[in-house]
Motif scaffolding. Structure first.
Motif, short mmCIF file in Angstrom:
data_model
loop_
_atom_site.label_atom_id
_atom_site.label_comp_id
_atom_site.label_asym_id
_atom_site.label_seq_id
_atom_site.Cartn_x
_atom_site.Cartn_y
_atom_site.Cartn_z
N UNK A 61 0.81 -1.21 0.00
CA UNK A 61 0.00 0.00 0.00
C UNK A 61 0.84 1.25 0.00
N UNK A 62 1.95 1.24 0.74
CA UNK A 62 2.84 2.40 0.77
C UNK A 62 3.45 2.65 -0.61
N UNK A 63 3.87 1.57 -1.26
CA UNK A 63 4.45 1.70 -2.60
C UNK A 63 3.43 2.26 -3.59
N UNK A 64 2.20 1.75 -3.53
CA UNK A 64 1.14 2.22 -4.41
C UNK A 64 0.81 3.68 -4.13
N UNK A 65 0.74 4.04 -2.83
CA UNK A 65 0.44 5.42 -2.45
C UNK A 65 1.47 6.37 -3.03
N UNK A 66 2.73 5.97 -2.93
CA UNK A 66 3.79 6.85 -3.41
C UNK A 66 3.75 7.00 -4.92
N UNK A 67 3.55 5.90 -5.64
CA UNK A 67 3.61 5.94 -7.09
C UNK A 67 2.45 6.73 -7.68
N UNK A 68 1.27 6.64 -7.08
CA UNK A 68 0.11 7.36 -7.61
C UNK A 68 -0.03 8.76 -7.01
N UNK A 69 0.52 8.97 -5.80
CA UNK A 69 0.33 10.26 -5.16
C UNK A 69 1.47 11.24 -5.33
N UNK A 81 0.96 15.39 -17.71
CA UNK A 81 -0.17 15.47 -18.63
C UNK A 81 0.18 16.18 -19.92
N UNK A 82 1.28 16.95 -19.90
CA UNK A 82 1.69 17.66 -21.11
C UNK A 82 2.38 16.74 -22.11
N UNK A 83 2.74 15.52 -21.67
CA UNK A 83 3.39 14.58 -22.56
C UNK A 83 2.39 14.01 -23.57
N UNK A 84 2.86 13.62 -24.74
CA UNK A 84 1.96 13.06 -25.77
C UNK A 84 1.59 11.60 -25.48
N UNK A 85 1.10 11.37 -24.26
CA UNK A 85 0.70 10.03 -23.83
C UNK A 85 -0.69 10.15 -23.22
N UNK A 86 -1.59 9.27 -23.60
CA UNK A 86 -2.95 9.34 -23.08
C UNK A 86 -2.97 9.06 -21.58
N UNK A 87 -4.01 9.58 -20.91
CA UNK A 87 -4.15 9.35 -19.48
C UNK A 87 -4.34 7.87 -19.19
N UNK A 88 -5.02 7.17 -20.08
CA UNK A 88 -5.22 5.74 -19.90
C UNK A 88 -3.88 5.02 -19.83
N UNK A 89 -2.97 5.35 -20.74
CA UNK A 89 -1.65 4.70 -20.74
C UNK A 89 -0.86 5.05 -19.49
N UNK A 90 -1.03 6.26 -19.00
CA UNK A 90 -0.32 6.67 -17.78
C UNK A 90 -0.79 5.83 -16.59
N UNK A 91 -2.11 5.69 -16.45
CA UNK A 91 -2.66 4.92 -15.33
C UNK A 91 -2.27 3.45 -15.45
N UNK A 92 -2.40 2.88 -16.65
CA UNK A 92 -2.03 1.48 -16.84
C UNK A 92 -0.55 1.26 -16.57
#
Length: 238
Positions: A61-69, A81-92
């Motif tokens: 949980x700590x690892x996940x919290x850090x990576x997403x937060x 978000x300014x990168x030419x990568x979709x938000x879906x690809x970022x989350x995946x």
């Protein structure tokens, strides 16, 4: 696919440059090392599996919290978000990075557990028992990784990593409080630990979980995953 691979490479690079995965690994190693004083292999592996399942969820949980937060805490989200990568690809890519990291931590930890047991010289070694313990390590890790999707959603919703860490400790309290009760099989965070009961009893104890328990766990994991995707897709990023 190329954009996903690029985003995944970036997330893994962040993890390689961070102390978070190593601190997570050291934490779970310290947790299971406390079982080295058990009288035999079965007691040792039972305790190690249980400690890894219950307290290892904090590390995941700590690892996940850090990576997403971290994007919110370090104010790098706009750059991402300014990168030419979709938000879906970022989350995946973030989820894939969490998955790979947790799998590696689990594998390294299991090798460490075996090595520590052999170094101590515990009696009662059995190949079948080792395979059972390996299966439980893998299965409970999958369960905890499923529940980490909810941690990821809390990190995105709260725009930081402190709230999801608090959520991790809250769910640990819920698991310890309701796990021994009749409602334990229906509390998602208690299910991973309850999976270890037959092994801890030497194969003589009946399984506590039922098909509804696994459905609840899958629904919880799917809800966290879908919630995270929806947040990145439909919520304005500020």
């Amino acid at each position: 696919m190329n954009y996903f691979i690029a985003a995944f490479g970036v997330e893994m690079y962040k993890l390689r440059r961070s102390l978070v995965p190593w601190l997570t690994l050291l934490f779970v190693m310290a947790v299971v090392s406390q079982e080295a004083g058990q009288p035999d292999w079965h007691s040792y592996l039972s305790g190690a599996v249980y400690r890894f399942t219950v307290l290892g969820s904090i590390g995941f949980g700590f690892l996940t919290s850090w990576l997403f937060g971290r994007e919110y805490a370090e104010r790098t989200l706009k750059d991402l978000l300014a990168l030419p990568v979709s938000r879906l690809n970022i989350v995946l890519a973030k989820y894939a990075a969490v998955l790979v990291s947790c799998v590696l931590i689990t594998v390294i930890l299991f090798v460490y557990v075996l090595g520590l047991g052999m170094m101590v010289g515990l009696p009662g070694f059995s190949g079948d028992m080792i395979w059972q313990a390996l299966g439980l390590f893998a299965l409970t890790s999958i369960f905890n990784m499923l529940l980490c999707t909810l941690v990821a959603f809390i990190a995105c919703w709260s725009r930081g990593w402190l709230a999801p860490i608090g959520f991790v400790f809250l769910t640990l309290i819920l698991a310890l409080s309701f796990g021994p009760s009749a409602v334990g099989p229906y509390v998602p965070w208690a299910i991973p630990a309850l999976q270890t009961v037959p092994f801890s009893s030497g194969g003589t104890g009946a399984g506590i979980l039922n098909s509804v328990s696994y459905i609840i766990l899958l629904v919880a994991g799917a809800a966290g995953f879908a919630g995270t995707l929806a947040w990145w897709r439909y919520t304005d990023q500020r």
